[in-house]
Enzyme design. Structure first.
Site, PDB file in Angstrom:
ATOM      1  N   CYS A  86       0.935  -1.293  -0.063  1.00  0.00           N
ATOM      2  CA  CYS A  86      -0.288  -0.058  -0.039  1.00  0.00           C
ATOM      3  C   CYS A  86       0.624   1.169   0.054  1.00  0.00           C
ATOM      4  CB  CYS A  86      -1.006   0.013   1.127  1.00  0.00           C
ATOM      5  SG  CYS A  86      -2.385   1.128   0.957  1.00  0.00           S
ATOM      6  N   HIS A 176      -3.677  -5.382   0.718  1.00  0.00           N
ATOM      7  CA  HIS A 176      -3.150  -5.545   1.903  1.00  0.00           C
ATOM      8  C   HIS A 176      -3.120  -7.095   2.057  1.00  0.00           C
ATOM      9  CE1 HIS A 176      -2.709  -1.605   4.131  1.00  0.00           C
ATOM     10  NE2 HIS A 176      -3.450  -1.045   3.243  1.00  0.00           N
ATOM     11  N   GLU A 178      -1.613  -8.776   4.302  1.00  0.00           N
ATOM     12  CA  GLU A 178      -1.879  -9.429   5.668  1.00  0.00           C
ATOM     13  C   GLU A 178      -2.713  -9.442   6.388  1.00  0.00           C
ATOM     14  OE1 GLU A 178      -1.028  -4.681   6.129  1.00  0.00           O
ATOM     15  OE2 GLU A 178      -1.061  -6.384   4.377  1.00  0.00           O
ATOM     16  N   GLY A 232      -5.347 -15.545  33.502  1.00  0.00           N
ATOM     17  CA  GLY A 232      -5.724 -15.738  31.981  1.00  0.00           C
ATOM     18  C   GLY A 232      -4.356 -16.273  31.303  1.00  0.00           C
ATOM     19  N   ASP A 234      -2.327 -15.231  28.901  1.00  0.00           N
ATOM     20  CA  ASP A 234      -1.354 -14.246  28.830  1.00  0.00           C
ATOM     21  C   ASP A 234      -0.501 -14.189  30.163  1.00  0.00           C
ATOM     22  OD1 ASP A 234      -2.260 -13.927  26.288  1.00  0.00           O
ATOM     23  OD2 ASP A 234      -3.298 -11.915  26.986  1.00  0.00           O
TER      24      ASP A 234
END
Length: 520
Positions: A86, A176, A178, A232, A234
């Site tokens: 882009c 894009h 991705e 959690g 994470d």
């Protein structure tokens, strides 16, 4: 993170796109190490990393603006492959002698690309003469090419949609690749890193684990460490990594702020004390948090308040332990990119996260964030690498500020209890229907709205509960989950019948974007 173990590195230069980190995600899916750096420090990073290839990101800026971001000239002098996405395509063209103009028809959303020529970039996915769906988001467009470039793909509003200088291995795509809305985009990026750059797959979560442990040891030394454990995925993965790195130097602290899901604090304590033998302190600070949040309706102030109180509690507990030098947090890429550009680039702030936006400027402990470069699905893979059970790894994301940001408007104990019960029933229904693993995240929201209802022969005036469920790959984009209406009816009936204080249930059908997954 050190890159000494990964000589085959891809450098991603961030010009401020909100989805730059998705480029990194796709490169990592190809088992190739990459780093994102802001364009302001790209020269230094290029010298330090000596990458085998470079990817230039999108940007909210216009290439035609005076002072707009540019790629370092050094990357074009180095003789290595470059892919511009882009804005990255546009600045590459402008810097190499082509032309970019504003004011043409814009393309936002789904578009169709016509392949004009075969190319290594398209190998195994697209052939000359075929048409494919891509995702566009641009106002400017290339109008003339630098010497050596040819057009290899077009779209109705982008005649230079894909360009290539095959000799120098420079490529530009106006779309894009991705994002998931370009179905073959991940394969195209794999072609760039494997076929064109020639990097072999060698970066895995096993390798990342070794790298992260080494980095933690180097940062911490002999210092004392506490970990902000929430239960959690994470924070749990961050805790296990830190424990592997520094052992008994680590003490985990679980703050029960009164904003957790039903029975969650006790479940976390049992798991980590009994199964992982981690030193864990449970702190009941619910009165302190809820008291500070009482009557506060501004979502940013809620997040900042929760972040500030977390740090205050951790510092107090650290003093009780005889002092601590470091605080481990399970901050992820999306946490930081939505708060302010992780790379220091000019991306736009959407909202602050408690992990990053609420930290006092004069915090007395240094942060250790071993997951800062990872996406949620990567963290789950790392958790599996560390031995966490699938049932735990597959848990839905839960925000650090907890139920406070699922309770728009003022927070009270009564409203939190109503929400906690409704949320537990909703998740129970999802599990019984066998839908839990098909959904990225599901939760209940208690709205600051009361409506009239009828129960038995009496009139009620109670709260509205909104149900939310989304599908996603990485949390950066999401679609609402398409339930069968019978399921929603059953869940709503249970909530209204079993939870005092709710007489109406609605379902949120907003995607991200334009909405965010959480309501606040």
């Amino acid at each position: 993170m050190s890159t000494t173990a990964y000589p085959d590195t891809i450098l991603i230069i961030d010009f401020g796109s909100q989805v730059t980190q998705l480029i990194a995600r796709r490169v990592r899916e190809a088992n190739v190490y990459c780093e994102i750096v802001p364009f302001q420090s790209a020269d230094e990073a290029f010298k330090r990393l000596q990458p085998k290839g470079v990817i230039l990101s999108g940007s909210p800026h216009s290439t035609t603006d005076i002072g707009s971001p540019r790629a370092p000239q050094a990357i074009f002098d180095a003789g290595i492959p470059v892919l511009g996405i882009c804005y990255g395509e546009q600045t590459m063209c402008a810097q190499l002698g082509g032309n970019v103009e504003s004011g043409h028809d814009r393309e936002f959303g789904r578009a169709f690309l016509d392949v004009q020529e075969d190319s290594p970039l398209f190998a195994g996915i697209w052939a000359k003469g075929t048409r494919h769906q891509v995702w566009m988001s641009h106002g400017d467009r290339v109008t003339s090419l630098p010497d050596g470039f040819t057009i290899i793909g077009t779209s109705p509003n982008a005649p230079y949609a894909v360009i290539a200088d095959e000799k120098r291995k420079y490529y530009g795509v106006q779309f894009h690749p991705e994002v998931v809305h370009t179905p073959d985009g991940a394969k195209l990026l794999q072609n760039f890193v494997h076929r064109i750059v020639g990097v072999k797959p060698g970066w895995t979560m096993g390798a990342y684990r070794e790298q992260a442990v080494e980095a933690i040891r180097k940062q911490v030394g002999s210092g004392k460490v506490i970990c902000a454990l929430s239960g959690g995925v994470d924070s749990s993965v961050a805790a296990l990594l830190a424990h592997e790195a520094v052992g008994d130097q680590l003490t985990c602290i679980l703050v029960d702020h009164g904003l957790m899901r039903k029975d969650e604090a006790q479940q976390v304590v049992e798991m980590f004390r009994e199964h992982y033998n981690l030193p864990l302190i449970l702190v009941d600070a619910s009165d302190r948090f809820i008291g500070a949040l009482e009557g506060e309706s501004d979502p940013e102030k809620k997040r900042k308040t929760i972040g500030r109180l977390f740090i205050e509690v951790f510092e107090e507990e650290a003093r009780k332990l005889g002092g601590a030098d470091f605080l481990v947090q399970g901050t992820l890429y999306p946490d930081v990119i939505e708060s302010v550009s992780f790379t220091g680039g000019p991306s736009v702030t959407i909202k602050s996260h408690h992990n990053v936006g609420g930290l006092p400027e004069r915090m007395k402990m240094q942060l250790v964030e071993p997951l800062r470069e990872l996406f949620k699905d990567e963290v789950r893979l790392l958790g599996k690498e560390l031995g966490l059970p699938d049932s735990f790894i597959g848990r839905h994301p839960f925000p650090g500020p907890g139920l406070a940001i699922r309770c728009p408007g003022g927070v009270t104990r009564e409203k939190l209890e109503i929400l906690r019960e409704a949320d537990a029933i909703y998740l129970d229904e999802i599990r019984k229907a066998g839908l839990y693993d098909a959904i990225w995240q599901a939760f209940a929201v208690l709205l600051p709205v009361q409506t009239v209802g009828v129960m038995g022969d009496g009139r009620t005036y109670e709260f509205v509960c909104a149900l939310r469920a989304v599908t996603s790959v990485d949390g950066m984009t999401a679609d609402f989950y398409h339930y069968d209406m019978n399921f929603l009816g059953n869940a709503a009936t249970r909530i209204i019948n079993e939870v005092r204080g709710i007489n109406r249930v609605v379902y949120d059908v907003t995607s991200k974007p334009p909405g965010t997954i959480e309501w606040e």
